[in-house]
Every structure is written in structure tokens, then in C-alpha cells.
Write an enzyme that holds these catalytic residues in place. Structure first.
Site, PDB file in Angstrom:
ATOM      1  N   TYR A  72     -50.349-127.729  76.066  1.00 50.47           N
ATOM      2  CA  TYR A  72     -48.992-128.280  76.028  1.00 50.47           C
ATOM      3  C   TYR A  72     -48.377-128.108  74.637  1.00 50.47           C
ATOM      4  O   TYR A  72     -47.243-127.678  74.494  1.00 50.47           O
ATOM      5  CB  TYR A  72     -49.016-129.763  76.399  1.00 50.47           C
ATOM      6  CG  TYR A  72     -47.641-130.350  76.639  1.00 50.47           C
ATOM      7  CD1 TYR A  72     -47.107-130.419  77.917  1.00 50.47           C
ATOM      8  CD2 TYR A  72     -46.869-130.831  75.576  1.00 50.47           C
ATOM      9  CE1 TYR A  72     -45.846-130.944  78.138  1.00 50.47           C
ATOM     10  CE2 TYR A  72     -45.606-131.360  75.790  1.00 50.47           C
ATOM     11  CZ  TYR A  72     -45.096-131.419  77.078  1.00 50.47           C
ATOM     12  OH  TYR A  72     -43.854-131.940  77.298  1.00 50.47           O
ATOM     13  N   PHE A 124     -20.637-112.136  77.071  1.00 49.96           N
ATOM     14  CA  PHE A 124     -21.335-112.034  78.358  1.00 49.96           C
ATOM     15  C   PHE A 124     -20.911-113.194  79.267  1.00 49.96           C
ATOM     16  O   PHE A 124     -20.476-114.239  78.789  1.00 49.96           O
ATOM     17  CB  PHE A 124     -22.847-112.071  78.088  1.00 49.96           C
ATOM     18  CG  PHE A 124     -23.671-111.893  79.319  1.00 49.96           C
ATOM     19  CD1 PHE A 124     -23.745-110.666  79.952  1.00 49.96           C
ATOM     20  CD2 PHE A 124     -24.391-112.957  79.842  1.00 49.96           C
ATOM     21  CE1 PHE A 124     -24.503-110.508  81.088  1.00 49.96           C
ATOM     22  CE2 PHE A 124     -25.163-112.799  80.980  1.00 49.96           C
ATOM     23  CZ  PHE A 124     -25.216-111.576  81.602  1.00 49.96           C
ATOM     24  N   ASP A 125     -21.059-113.022  80.580  1.00 52.68           N
ATOM     25  CA  ASP A 125     -20.501-114.028  81.504  1.00 52.68           C
ATOM     26  C   ASP A 125     -21.108-115.427  81.365  1.00 52.68           C
ATOM     27  O   ASP A 125     -20.384-116.415  81.327  1.00 52.68           O
ATOM     28  CB  ASP A 125     -20.512-113.540  82.961  1.00 52.68           C
ATOM     29  CG  ASP A 125     -21.906-113.193  83.482  1.00 52.68           C
ATOM     30  OD1 ASP A 125     -22.853-113.158  82.684  1.00 52.68           O
ATOM     31  OD2 ASP A 125     -22.049-112.943  84.690  1.00 52.68           O
ATOM     32  N   ALA A 217     -29.653-109.691  73.710  1.00 47.73           N
ATOM     33  CA  ALA A 217     -30.427-109.231  74.868  1.00 47.73           C
ATOM     34  C   ALA A 217     -30.845-107.763  74.766  1.00 47.73           C
ATOM     35  O   ALA A 217     -31.960-107.403  75.112  1.00 47.73           O
ATOM     36  CB  ALA A 217     -29.640-109.470  76.147  1.00 47.73           C
ATOM     37  N   LYS A 258     -34.410-108.630  79.173  1.00 48.10           N
ATOM     38  CA  LYS A 258     -33.820-107.305  78.977  1.00 48.10           C
ATOM     39  C   LYS A 258     -34.753-106.485  78.077  1.00 48.10           C
ATOM     40  O   LYS A 258     -35.782-106.016  78.540  1.00 48.10           O
ATOM     41  CB  LYS A 258     -32.420-107.428  78.371  1.00 48.10           C
ATOM     42  CG  LYS A 258     -31.572-108.591  78.899  1.00 48.10           C
ATOM     43  CD  LYS A 258     -31.107-108.396  80.304  1.00 48.10           C
ATOM     44  CE  LYS A 258     -30.390-109.603  80.912  1.00 48.10           C
ATOM     45  NZ  LYS A 258     -29.425-110.338  80.128  1.00 48.10           N
TER      46      LYS A 258
HETATM   47  C1  LIG Z   1     -28.613-111.557  80.392  1.00 50.56           C
HETATM   48  C2  LIG Z   1     -27.787-111.921  79.268  1.00 50.56           C
HETATM   49  C3  LIG Z   1     -27.582-113.250  78.902  1.00 50.56           C
HETATM   50  C4  LIG Z   1     -28.153-114.409  79.681  1.00 50.56           C
HETATM   51  O1  LIG Z   1     -29.508-114.335  79.758  1.00 50.56           O
HETATM   52  P1  LIG Z   1     -30.345-114.806  81.051  1.00 50.56           P
HETATM   53  O2  LIG Z   1     -31.735-114.505  80.657  1.00 50.56           O
HETATM   54  O3  LIG Z   1     -29.862-114.024  82.216  1.00 50.56           O
HETATM   55  O4  LIG Z   1     -30.092-116.260  81.211  1.00 50.56           O
HETATM   56  C5  LIG Z   1     -26.786-113.504  77.800  1.00 50.56           C
HETATM   57  N1  LIG Z   1     -26.213-112.510  77.115  1.00 50.56           N
HETATM   58  C6  LIG Z   1     -26.387-111.226  77.430  1.00 50.56           C
HETATM   59  C7  LIG Z   1     -25.726-110.158  76.633  1.00 50.56           C
HETATM   60  C8  LIG Z   1     -27.164-110.885  78.516  1.00 50.56           C
HETATM   61  O5  LIG Z   1     -27.307-109.611  78.856  1.00 50.56           O
END
Ligand SMILES: *Cc1c(COP(=O)(O)O)cnc(C)c1O
Length: 458
Positions: A72, A124-125, A217, A258
Site C-alpha cells: 500500500y 484536449f477535450d 501525453a 499514449k
Molecule cells: C488522452 C489525453 C488526455 C487525457 O488522458 P486520459 O488518460 O485519457 O484520461 C489529456 N490530454 C491529452 C493531450 C490526451 O491525449
């Protein structure tokens, strides 16, 4: 003769995928509300929905899984990962999180408050979601060239420094908790930011006393583009370039799914201890104790190994060349795509592909559905559905580009798969003038609607 390019790995394990018939796909996509996120993966032949968590781990990463320490607190896996992050990024402090958006949630809980502005290149979204959820604003300062798919520009992820300076000049520093740079810039097409641009952003930030964070990422793919495109970097290693990039930031958020080639995981990297201490509180609250933060020990081990593999030149060359291969096949067919081809995906310019579909009818989504019907290939819409409604006016936002993203998982598909995808899309291209109606919304969530939206043919 010059030796041809070949992959820097061979295959040790395979997974069967199945083709389907068009009549089956018609039934499935209708039942899915014309939302490709709602399809079962077995209803998809080639899955280019995302490169997030879909990569193939190496034999070494799988071996690391067996060595995971599941204690842990104070697990050896935590320290292995901490050392790898320090070694590769230079950041002294780090917090593990279960994925990238969790890193955003923790960091933004410390730094962002209502009414703040977060300028950068296109966010990013999920990042934008976490900013707007806090009633703050993401300000897109990307260079204009990024939004013209026909212009060949080597760094379409770059920040327009004049746009950025305008934001910094016209607003009090207390309202700008950070400049956030996304590497590579997913929203503009997996496009890199040059080192020169990162340096310009850093010096502007210093001038106005603002912090710089990287949404990292795809930092390694960004470094590959700097090495292969930017003056003065050809003889530097990827890791040297990565070090230099991160030396220009105060901290980073990372989706390890990624460029670190793991199926799940994320982290925050920080230079200053105070922010680390504050963020630790939220990490414990949202993610888990600071030495695991939502990750199993074995996953931290695989991530540490993945960070090293993901920053090797030979791997990155294989990776980027495959994406480029698909892009070139599409160009041969005359299909309009974002040029130059980005690091992780080919972005098809749906607006120029389906000129007969009105933008109110979700052009890129229409194209994504057509490609699925044609070949069982799943891409993803980067257009008006993703752009969502304006948080204040609740009106549909229509972005500058309607894109269909074909995202290539790392180390998963062969170039034969890329050929299959290219021909599927070429077949749709051949009958494009007959496609004149798109989609209309029948159900949507109040935020990040693209994941769950339901549509029907207009
Ligand atoms: C995928 C991504 C995120 C979010 O990451 P998750 O692991 O999907 O939560 C944030 N910023 C960028 C540029 C990304 O490609």
C-alpha cells in the site's frame, strides 16, 4: 540499393479479429445510435478510435508486471517509477494517477478557480472539460495555419505568441494560473510544437510571472518531430530533447496510455514542493495514497519500462512512419487530410471530403459512420459533436475544422491493415457526391456529449 524501412520489433503474440458483413454493420450502428463509442469491439474489424491505452506492451513490460510490488505504501514499484520519471523528464516530484484526466483533476483542483483563463495551444477535450467544469476558460492561442489543412507547416501545434501575449497583457496574472501546452497538439492533428516555440512561451511566461505546464501525453512523438524537423536537433538523442523540452516547464500532466505504451495510468510531474504538497491532498482524496494513486504496483512497473521504450528513436521512427504510410495512401487516392501527417493519427478533412452535408448535420460524424459501414473501420469524430455546446449560451459550437481522426494504436496493426483502411475510405470517397444528408441529435449529455450521444440519419 538503399535498404527499405522495417519495423523495429517482431510479433510474439496475436489476437484474432473478425471481418463482418455490411448488413450486420448496418444493424449494429443503428442500434448504437450512430455513435461509434457505443459499438462492441467485436463489431469492429480495425479499431482506430483512439491510441489511448490500446498499444501492445512489450515482453519486457510484461516481465515487469510480474515484479510489481503491491504494498500500500512505499512500494518498490513506486520508486522504480519515480526514478524513471526523474530520469526522463527531470521532474523531482511526482504523483501517480489512474489516467491523464485524473492528473488534470488533481492539479487543477489546486491551481484553477472560477473565472480563470488558461491559455495555450488547442486544449484536449478532457482538459477543456476540467477547466470549464471549474467555470474557468480555455483560451486557444494556436497558430492560424493549424486550421488550414492544406498548408504544409512543420509545427502546427505551435502557440501564436502574439495571441498569447495579448491574453497575458490584457488580464491580471491572478486570473491566469498557468499556460498549458499540449504536446503534440491532438486537437490540431497530432501536430508538434517546436522547441523554439516552447522557449518563446517560456520567456513570455517569465515576463508576466506565469507558470507553464505541459499536457504531455505525446511528448516523445513531439521530440521525434523536433529531432527530424528542427534545425540543430538532428544529432541529439530523443531523451536529450525530451529533457530540454521539460526543462522549459514547471510541471506536467501525463496520460501514460499514449507515449508510455501502457493500457492504463497517468501522473503529474512537478518542480516545486509546495504545489506537490497541495496536490498530494487531492491525490489522496480522488486517486489513492500518494505512492500508488490509482495504479497497481505492477502497472507502475510496466509504465516505468514503457517510458524508456517510448523514448527510443527506433521505436518512434517505426511508429511515426506507419502513421505517415496511411496518410500517404490516402493522399494517393486524393482524399483531403491534415498536412503534414501528425504523430499518432491521420486527420481526414471531412469538411472538404463531404461538401454536400450541412455542418449542422455533423459532417465528420457522418463520414465516420460511412467508413464503418464500408469496412468495419472505427475512426472518431473531431468536429461539432466533440466541440459541444457553449457553456454559457448552450448553443452548438462549430469548430474551424470537421475532422475524422484515424488513430493508430502503438505496435498493434501492420501496414496491410493500413492498406485496408485506406481502400475502405477511398470507396466512400468515390461515392461522396451521393452523400448529402448527415445526422441529427436525439439525446445528449450536458458535458462531453460525444461519448454518449445518440443520433439518427437526418
Ligand atoms: C488522452 C489525453 C488526455 C487525457 O488522458 P486520459 O488518460 O485519457 O484520461 C489529456 N490530454 C491529452 C493531450 C490526451 O491525449
Amino acid at each position: 540499393m538503399q535498404l527499405p524501412f522495417a519495423e523495429s520489433y517482431k510479433i510474439k503474440m496475436v489476437e484474432t479479429i473478425r471481418k463482418s458483413r455490411r448488413e450486420e454493420r448496418e444493424k449494429w450502428i443503428s442500434a448504437a445510435g450512430y455513435n461509434l463509442f457505443n459499438l462492441k469491439s467485436e463489431q469492429v474489424f480495425i479499431d482506430l478510435l483512439t491510441d489511448s491505452g490500446t498499444g501492445a506492451m512489450s515482453d519486457r513490460q510484461w516481465s515487469e508486471m510480474m515484479l510489481g510490488d503491491e504494498s500500500y505504501a512505499g512500494a518498490s514499484s513506486f520508486y522504480k517509477l519515480k526514478n524513471a520519471i526523474k530520469d526522463i523528464t527531470g521532474f523531482e516530484y511526482f504523483l501517480p494517477t489512474h489516467q491523464g484526466r485524473a492528473a488534470e483533476n488533481v492539479l487543477f483542483s489546486v491551481l484553477i478557480k472560477e473565472g480563470d483563463l488558461i491559455p495555450g495551444n488547442a486544449h484536449f477535450d478532457t482538459t477543456k472539460g476540467h477547466i470549464e467544469y471549474r467555470k474557468a476558460f480555455a483560451v486557444d492561442c494556436t497558430i492560424d495555419e493549424a486550421y488550414d489543412t492544406t498548408i504544409e507547416h512543420p509545427y502546427k501545434g505551435n502557440v501564436d505568441v502574439e495571441k498569447l501575449e495579448k491574453v497575458l497583457r490584457e488580464n491580471p496574472p491572478s486570473r491566469i494560473p498557468m499556460i498549458l501546452i499540449t504536446l503534440t497538439c491532438n486537437t490540431s492533428g497530432g501536430q508538434p510544437v517546436s522547441m523554439e516555440n516552447l522557449k518563446q512561451v517560456r520567456s513570455l511566461a517569465d515576463k508576466y510571472g506565469i507558470r507553464v505546464f505541459f499536457d504531455s501525453a505525446r511528448f516523445a512523438e513531439n521530440a521525434y518531430f523536433i529531432k527530424t524537423r528542427e534545425e540543430g536537433y538532428r544529432n541529439k538523442t530523443i531523451r536529450e530533447i525530451v529533457h530540454e523540452m521539460f526543462s522549459l516547464a514547471d510541471g506536467m500532466t501525463m496520460s501514460s496510455k499514449k507515449d508510455a505504451i501502457v493500457n492504463m495510468g497517468g501522473f503529474i510531474g512537478l518542480r516545486d514542493e509546495e504545489t506537490f504538497r497541495k496536490a498530494s491532498v487531492f491525490n489522496i482524496l480522488f486517486e489513492g495514497y500518494i505512492t500508488y494513486g490509482g495504479m497497481a504496483g505492477r502497472d507502475m512497473n510496466a509504465l516505468a519500462q514503457g517510458l524508456y521504450e517510448g523514448t527510443e528513436y527506433d521505436y518512434l521512427e517505426t511508429r511515426v512512419k506507419q502513421v505517415e504510410y496511411l496518410g500517404n495512401r490516402l493522399i494517393e487516392f486524393g482524399i483531403p487530410i491534415q498536412r503534414p501527417v501528425g504523430g499518432h493519427a491521420v486527420f481526414v478533412d471531412a469538411g472538404r471530403f463531404l461538401t454536400g452535408v450541412p455542418r449542422e448535420e455533423f459532417v465528420a460524424q457522418t463520414l465516420a459512420v460511412q467508413l464503418y459501414l464500408e469496412g468495419g473501420v472505427r475512426g472518431v469524430e473531431i468536429g461539432a459533436l466533440l466541440a459541444d455546446r457553449d457553456p454559457v449560451t448552450r448553443r452548438n459550437r462549430f469548430p474551424k475544422l470537421e475532422l475524422l481522426r484515424l488513430t493508430i494504436p502503438r505496435r498493434v496493426y501492420t501496414n496491410n491493415h493500413m492498406d485496408y483502411v485506406a481502400v475502405s475510405l477511398a470507396n466512400v470517397f468515390e461515392r461522396r457526391t451521393h452523400i448529402t444528408r448527415g445526422m441529427r441529435l436525439i439525446k445528449e449529455a450536458p458535458i462531453m456529449r460525444h461519448f454518449t450521444v445518440e443520433l439518427m440519419p437526418a
